[in-house]
Design a protein around this motif. Structure first.
Motif, mmCIF file in Angstrom:
data_model
loop_
_atom_site.group_PDB
_atom_site.id
_atom_site.type_symbol
_atom_site.label_atom_id
_atom_site.label_comp_id
_atom_site.label_asym_id
_atom_site.label_seq_id
_atom_site.Cartn_x
_atom_site.Cartn_y
_atom_site.Cartn_z
ATOM 1 N N ARG A 114 0.843 -1.210 0.000
ATOM 2 C CA ARG A 114 0.000 0.000 0.000
ATOM 3 C C ARG A 114 0.876 1.257 0.000
ATOM 4 N NH1 ARG A 114 -2.977 0.553 4.645
ATOM 5 N NH2 ARG A 114 -2.194 -1.364 5.549
ATOM 6 N N THR A 115 2.005 1.186 0.738
ATOM 7 C CA THR A 115 2.929 2.324 0.747
ATOM 8 C C THR A 115 3.458 2.565 -0.670
ATOM 9 O OG1 THR A 115 3.571 1.829 3.012
ATOM 10 C CG2 THR A 115 5.099 3.169 1.745
ATOM 11 N N ARG A 116 3.810 1.478 -1.360
ATOM 12 C CA ARG A 116 4.360 1.588 -2.719
ATOM 13 C C ARG A 116 3.302 2.172 -3.668
ATOM 14 N NH1 ARG A 116 5.706 -3.637 -3.674
ATOM 15 N NH2 ARG A 116 7.166 -3.468 -1.958
ATOM 16 N N LEU A 117 2.073 1.703 -3.502
ATOM 17 C CA LEU A 117 0.992 2.205 -4.363
ATOM 18 C C LEU A 117 0.763 3.701 -4.126
ATOM 19 C CD1 LEU A 117 -2.060 0.598 -5.650
ATOM 20 C CD2 LEU A 117 -2.564 2.506 -4.147
ATOM 21 N N ARG A 118 0.795 4.075 -2.849
ATOM 22 C CA ARG A 118 0.619 5.486 -2.486
ATOM 23 C C ARG A 118 1.726 6.339 -3.113
ATOM 24 N NH1 ARG A 118 -0.206 4.281 2.794
ATOM 25 N NH2 ARG A 118 1.834 4.958 3.490
ATOM 26 N N ARG A 119 2.937 5.797 -3.057
ATOM 27 C CA ARG A 119 4.103 6.518 -3.560
ATOM 28 C C ARG A 119 3.968 6.805 -5.055
ATOM 29 N NH1 ARG A 119 8.772 2.732 -2.976
ATOM 30 N NH2 ARG A 119 8.088 2.800 -0.803
ATOM 31 N N HIS A 120 3.412 5.850 -5.787
ATOM 32 C CA HIS A 120 3.407 5.979 -7.243
ATOM 33 C C HIS A 120 2.099 6.495 -7.814
ATOM 34 C CE1 HIS A 120 7.352 4.247 -7.675
ATOM 35 N NE2 HIS A 120 7.010 3.281 -6.839
ATOM 36 N N LYS A 121 0.987 6.304 -7.101
ATOM 37 C CA LYS A 121 -0.296 6.587 -7.758
ATOM 38 C C LYS A 121 -1.171 7.612 -7.052
ATOM 39 C CE LYS A 121 -0.341 2.329 -10.257
ATOM 40 N NZ LYS A 121 -1.010 1.157 -10.730
ATOM 41 N N ILE A 122 -0.801 8.014 -5.844
ATOM 42 C CA ILE A 122 -1.700 8.889 -5.074
ATOM 43 C C ILE A 122 -0.953 10.113 -4.559
ATOM 44 C CG2 ILE A 122 -3.188 9.032 -3.023
ATOM 45 C CD1 ILE A 122 -3.633 5.983 -3.365
ATOM 46 N N GLY A 123 -1.626 11.246 -4.615
ATOM 47 C CA GLY A 123 -1.083 12.459 -4.003
ATOM 48 C C GLY A 123 -2.078 12.975 -2.983
ATOM 49 N N PHE A 124 -1.569 13.539 -1.867
ATOM 50 C CA PHE A 124 -2.457 14.051 -0.814
ATOM 51 C C PHE A 124 -2.264 15.556 -0.634
ATOM 52 C CE2 PHE A 124 -2.381 9.635 0.678
ATOM 53 C CZ PHE A 124 -3.701 9.455 1.070
ATOM 54 N N VAL A 125 -3.391 16.229 -0.379
ATOM 55 C CA VAL A 125 -3.323 17.621 0.079
ATOM 56 C C VAL A 125 -4.181 17.682 1.343
ATOM 57 C CG1 VAL A 125 -3.855 20.026 -0.428
ATOM 58 C CG2 VAL A 125 -3.071 18.527 -2.250
#
Lengths: 227, 366
Positions: A80-91
């Motif tokens: 999930r960390t890897r997916l977040r790193r590559h596919k998701i951005g947070f504001v």
């Protein structure tokens, strides 16, 4: 077209000693590539929890979350960390910039974590679009709230995420800066095709999106086209 | 990028960084100076004994190589038997006493003539040689430390001695009195603690030692050219334990300081950890940041500790000129390794906590 984000009967139950508090109660929701969707609802309706579950920051209790075809419920913490790193951005509402780094450092560290090294072309495009070119050498404490949120926005999209998740991004801003930030979110969506899901309780902010959905008591209550 | 983040974080909390660096510095200096002090004193003592110029030292059975702990007097008449051994040119009996007036000093009770025959004589800086009675020769280091000149009075063993001369250092002890005076004072008439033996030719030493071992089977017979290698901390009971205690203390200091510093750092930067995790930073990425920060603190502390060590040596030898503090590259490296190891061990728990922190809780942390 396949949705970039899909939730199926999504549940999240928080346990506090012997008390169970359901924050999400069977959410079904889809977002397609290139959409700018706002999730509106009163405080405590589960909006932020939905955002965190969709972003892989926490596991759902039940149900499925598919991000670009990946079921988050079946992924390990590292995956999930890897997916977040590559596919998701947070504001986030509170900007959450690293106080010791300059604006440039705050944006560059996202590229560093992403692992593809510093891309000067992408960096220049994003910082120019967000009007940050002249403020890059300043630390967060030296920037206005609006500037800080624009830096956070640049950090969230610098690695070209498939999905940008924004949690009340104008919640800490005055009207003028709110309009600037929302305008930039719309610009990112229209000019770069950035898919955005924004949480807000402000109808004026919601109006910037191409679609608004409402939440109440942990469930989606409708889906209303904004245009 | 990580380096930039680490350096800026360290400068962000200057006082905490300074305290941590100073504590690691003290840890390093504690090890280096304590070890340097003990080995320096031993080596300096060994060099002084070697500097006498004798070839062999004969002591009673079970005597320590550390002369301050020797007593067990032997009859001076043993000298007559020693002189009959082929290859022996001169024999000097010495009676040892330790004086605790103003520090631990070994006083040599000597016969001026036989000691001269073995050692080639003192180099006088001022005054004259020993004769008899309550007279004392002091070496130049001792004279400088105590501000003594020929003609001054020095109180030893509750008696006033007249300083009759100041001699060049390096002839065994720093204080020399007539052997007869010492024998009378301590009721050890015609007794000696050891004999220094000078061979007619240096290459005869092994042969003389063989004969000595045959004549005095249980006695301690030591060739003086090997004394330096024998004077190690492991030769003195308790000194190794003292060293180990000092090192353990240093390790505890380094461990606790870095543990506390990094623990407060991870608490203070909880939101930062949450932000990094939201950006997709792995546990290893977070751990690398905190471990590298600890390593940098330790590295800075080690440099400060090396500086502290040389400063402490300068201050100690300035205040006490007879002290010798031996700072070696080997122990500087060992102290650095100890500080780094203790620091990283101290950082391990806070780093583990940081890397495992739940991102949502971390982002909500006030």
């Amino acid at each position: 077209m396949e949705p970039i984000l899909k939730t199926e009967n999504l549940w999240k139950v928080y346990r506090s000693s012997k008390v169970e508090v359901p924050a999400l109660r069977g959410v079904n929701f889809e977002v397609y590539p290139g959409e700018f969707v706002t999730v509106m609802g009163p405080s405590g309706c589960g909006k932020s929890t939905l955002l965190y579950v969709m972003g892989g920051l926490t596991q759902p209790t039940r149900g499925r979350v598919l991000v670009d075809g990946n079921d988050l419920a079946t992924l390990s913490d590292a995956e999930r960390t890897r997916l977040r790193r590559h596919k998701i951005g947070f504001v986030f509402q509170r900007f959450n910039l690293l106080p010791t780094l300059t604006a440039r450092g705050n944006i560059a560290i996202a590229q560093h974590i992403h692992g593809n090294g510093f891309d000067p072309h992408r960096f220049a495009t994003i910082t120019r679009m967000l009007g940050l070119t002249e403020r890059l050498h300043h630390r967060p404490a030296e920037l206005s709230g609006g500037e800080q949120q624009r830096v956070a926005l640049a950090r969230a999209v610098i690695h070209e995420p498939k999905l940008l998740l924004a949690d009340e991004p104008t919640g800490n801003l005055d009207t003028r800066n709110s309009e600037i930030v929302l305008g930039m979110l719309r610009q990112l969506n229209r000019e770069l095709g950035q898919t955005i899901v924004m949480i807000t309780h402000n109808p004026e902010a919601a109006a910037y999106a191409s679609r608004v959905v409402h939440m109440r008591d942990g469930v989606m209550v409708d889906g209303i086209p904004a245009d | 990028m990580i380096a930039q983040l680490i350096v800026r974080n360290l400068f962000h909390r200057k006082l905490r960084t300074l305290i941590s660096v100073l504590a690691v510095g003290v840890e390093v200096a504690l090890v280096v100076v304590m070890v340097g002090l003990t080995t320096g004193m031993l080596q300096e003592t060994a060099k002084r004994i070697e500097g006498i110029g004798a070839d062999i030292m004969l002591q009673p059975p079970s005597s320590s190589v550390f002369l301050a702990f020797s007593s067990a007097p032997m009859p001076v008449r043993i000298r007559d038997r020693l002189m009959t051994i082929e290859g022996v040119r001169a024999v000097a009996p010495v009676l040892l006493q330790s004086s605790t007036s103003g520090g631990l000093d070994v006083v040599y009770g000597i016969e001026p003539e036989s000691f001269r025959a073995v050692s080639g004589g003192f180099v006088l800086h001022e005054g004259r040689e020993l004769r008899e009675g309550y007279e004392v020769l002091v070496d130049d280091w001792y004279a400088a430390a105590r501000k003594l000149r020929a003609g001054d009075t020095l109180r030893l063993f509750d008696h006033d001695f007249t300083v009759v001369g100041v001699v060049e250092h390096g002839k065994g002890a720093r204080l020399f009195v007539p052997i007869r005076t010492l024998q009378q004072m301590f009721g050890a008439a015609d007794k000696a603690s050891l004999f220094f033996i000078k061979c007619a030719r240096a290459e005869q030493t092994p042969r003389v030692i063989e004969q000595l071992r045959a004549l005095f089977p249980r006695y301690e017979i030591r060739p003086l050219k090997d004394l330096l290698s024998m004077m190690t901390t492991s030769s003195l009971p308790g000194l190794d334990a003292f060293h180990r205690s000092m090192i353990a203390l240093a390790i505890v200091i380094g461990f606790l300081v870095i543990l506390l510093s990094m623990y407060t750092t991870t608490l203070e930067r909880t939101r930062e950890i949450g932000v990094l995790k939201s950006l997709g930073a792995s546990k290893a990425y977070i751990a690398r940041i905190f471990l590298a920060e600890s390593a940098l603190l330790c590295a800075a502390g080690i440099l400060v500790g090396v500086g502290f060590s040389y400063l402490a040596r300068a201050v100690l030898t300035g205040l006490f000129p007879t002290l010798s503090v031996q700072i070696t590259h080997e122990w500087l490296l060992r102290a650095a390794a100890i500080a780094l190891g203790a620091g990283l061990a101290g950082a391990a728990y806070p780093t583990w906590l940081a890397s495992r922190r739940d991102p949502i809780r971390a982002l909500a942390y006030e």
